[in-house]
Structure formats: structure tokens, C-alpha cells
Design a protein around this motif. Structure first.
Motif, mmCIF file in Angstrom:
data_model
loop_
_atom_site.group_PDB
_atom_site.id
_atom_site.type_symbol
_atom_site.label_atom_id
_atom_site.label_comp_id
_atom_site.label_asym_id
_atom_site.label_seq_id
_atom_site.Cartn_x
_atom_site.Cartn_y
_atom_site.Cartn_z
ATOM 1 N N SER A 82 0.868 -1.169 0.000
ATOM 2 C CA SER A 82 0.000 0.000 0.000
ATOM 3 C C SER A 82 0.909 1.224 0.000
ATOM 4 C CB SER A 82 -0.914 0.007 1.230
ATOM 5 O OG SER A 82 -0.149 0.057 2.408
ATOM 6 N N GLY A 83 0.332 2.369 -0.264
ATOM 7 C CA GLY A 83 1.104 3.604 -0.210
ATOM 8 C C GLY A 83 1.782 3.952 -1.520
ATOM 9 N N PRO A 84 2.743 4.885 -1.428
ATOM 10 C CA PRO A 84 3.392 5.404 -2.633
ATOM 11 C C PRO A 84 4.118 4.339 -3.463
ATOM 12 C CG PRO A 84 3.904 6.789 -0.744
ATOM 13 C CD PRO A 84 3.188 5.589 -0.224
ATOM 14 N N GLY A 85 4.755 3.373 -2.812
ATOM 15 C CA GLY A 85 5.449 2.317 -3.566
ATOM 16 C C GLY A 85 4.495 1.550 -4.453
ATOM 17 N N GLN A 86 3.345 1.203 -3.913
ATOM 18 C CA GLN A 86 2.323 0.507 -4.691
ATOM 19 C C GLN A 86 1.862 1.366 -5.868
ATOM 20 O OE1 GLN A 86 -1.689 0.396 -3.145
ATOM 21 N NE2 GLN A 86 -1.833 -1.818 -3.614
ATOM 22 N N SER A 87 1.588 2.633 -5.603
ATOM 23 C CA SER A 87 1.122 3.536 -6.651
ATOM 24 C C SER A 87 2.162 3.703 -7.761
ATOM 25 C CB SER A 87 0.780 4.904 -6.059
ATOM 26 O OG SER A 87 -0.264 4.791 -5.125
ATOM 27 N N LEU A 88 3.417 3.783 -7.382
ATOM 28 C CA LEU A 88 4.477 3.944 -8.382
ATOM 29 C C LEU A 88 4.645 2.676 -9.231
ATOM 30 C CD1 LEU A 88 6.929 5.939 -6.141
ATOM 31 C CD2 LEU A 88 5.925 6.758 -8.298
ATOM 32 N N ILE A 89 4.462 1.530 -8.625
ATOM 33 C CA ILE A 89 4.491 0.275 -9.393
ATOM 34 C C ILE A 89 3.337 0.255 -10.390
ATOM 35 C CG2 ILE A 89 4.155 -2.234 -9.243
ATOM 36 C CD1 ILE A 89 5.802 -2.062 -6.585
ATOM 37 N N TYR A 90 2.147 0.640 -9.942
ATOM 38 C CA TYR A 90 0.995 0.712 -10.859
ATOM 39 C C TYR A 90 1.255 1.697 -11.996
ATOM 40 C CZ TYR A 90 -1.919 -1.594 -7.272
ATOM 41 O OH TYR A 90 -2.459 -2.451 -6.360
ATOM 42 N N LEU A 91 1.814 2.845 -11.651
ATOM 43 C CA LEU A 91 2.115 3.854 -12.670
ATOM 44 C C LEU A 91 3.086 3.295 -13.704
ATOM 45 C CD1 LEU A 91 1.966 6.745 -13.794
ATOM 46 C CD2 LEU A 91 3.831 7.340 -12.205
ATOM 47 N N GLY A 92 4.157 2.666 -13.238
ATOM 48 C CA GLY A 92 5.137 2.090 -14.157
ATOM 49 C C GLY A 92 4.534 1.020 -15.049
ATOM 50 N N ALA A 93 3.687 0.172 -14.461
ATOM 51 C CA ALA A 93 3.041 -0.887 -15.246
ATOM 52 C C ALA A 93 2.123 -0.297 -16.310
ATOM 53 C CB ALA A 93 2.269 -1.828 -14.321
#
Length: 162
Positions: A82-93
Motif C-alpha cells: 500500500s502507499g506510494p510504492g504501490q502507486s508507483l508500481i501501478y504507474l510504471g506498469a
């Protein structure tokens, strides 16, 4: 232990994506301009050979394997992060899928297949070539930017997860 694995996975995806972006950048920066400056038959034939050769390359392996890698990590992030790391992974994908993979599959590859059908010396090939160089390179700019943005997203995710 899991945190280290996630950070290393994000860094690995970032590295491979940056390498893919570097190949695309080479085409956008000088390869396509060089081919466009050649006589049309020479440029066409060279691009046909590049397009055939890439099918048996390490580059294509990296390009294709990035998709399951980023979506495997995104699936893990959905369940475990959860949090920014998760969001950045989603963004990259999302960036990789839309700006790199889909642009390639529905833009550059169909153009390559059409180019491959021409005899380099035909007048029709020469007419297609000028449009091909302009459009293909424009699409390639998207792939370059998308690959590098994907790399940045996964670098940022690694930083957040560390």
C-alpha cells in the motif's frame, strides 16, 4: 528479506526498461535519420533487415519479458503493498503497457509488416517510405519516453520500498 527482493525487482525492471528506452532513443535520435538520408531503396532494405533481425534478439526478449515482470509485480503490489510504492508500481506498469507495448503492437509492428511486403526498389515502396519514416519515428518517440518514464517509476518505487 521480502523488502530487499521487492527493491531489487523494482531496480531490475527499471534497468531493463532504461536499456529498452536507450535502444528506442537510438532509433529516434540517429538511426532513422540516417536511414532517411540514404537512397530510399537502401533505407528500406536496411530497415527491413533490422526488423527481421530484431525478432531473434536479446532486445526483443527484454522488451517482451518486461510485460509479465511489471504485471507480476503489480499483482503482488495489489495484494501485499500500500502507499506510494504501490502507486508507483501501478504507474510504471500502466506506462509500459500503454506507451511502449501497445504503441509497438498496434503502431510500429503493423508498419514494419507493411514495409516488409515491399520490394525495396519499387516505386510504391519509395512512396510508403517517406510516410513510414515520419510516422514510425513519431511513434518511437512515445516508446522512448514511455520506457524511460517506466524506468523512473520503478526507481522511485524502489526508493519508497527501501
Amino acid at each position: 528479506m521480502i523488502t530487499n527482493f521487492l527493491v531489487l525487482t523494482c531496480l531490475s525492471i527499471a534497468l531493463v526498461s532504461a536499456v529498452v528506452g536507450g535502444v528506442f532513443l537510438s532509433f529516434s535520435d540517429f538511426i532513422m535519420r540516417g536511414l532517411a538520408l540514404a537512397r530510399p531503396a537502401g533505407g528500406i532494405e536496411a530497415m527491413q533487415q533490422i526488423n527481421r533481425t530484431v525478432l531473434r534478439s536479446i532486445f526483443l526478449t527484454a522488451f517482451v519479458l518486461l510485460l509479465p515482470a511489471v504485471y507480476g509485480l503489480a499483482a503482488y503490489a495489489l495484494i501485499r503493498l500500500s502507499g506510494p510504492g504501490q502507486s508507483l508500481i501501478y504507474l510504471g506498469a500502466g506506462l509500459y503497457l500503454v506507451t511502449v507495448f501497445l504503441v509497438t503492437a498496434f503502431g510500429n509492428v503493423p508498419m514494419n509488416k507493411r514495409l516488409d511486403a515491399f520490394d525495396p526498389g519499387d516505386e510504391a515502396a519509395e512512396l510508403y517510405w517517406s510516410d513510414y519514416v515520419r510516422r514510425w519515428t513519431g511513434l518511437n518517440h512515445w516508446r522512448t519516453a514511455g520506457s524511460l518514464a517506466t524506468a523512473n517509476s520503478f526507481l522511485a518505487a524502489a526508493r519508497e520500498l527501501a
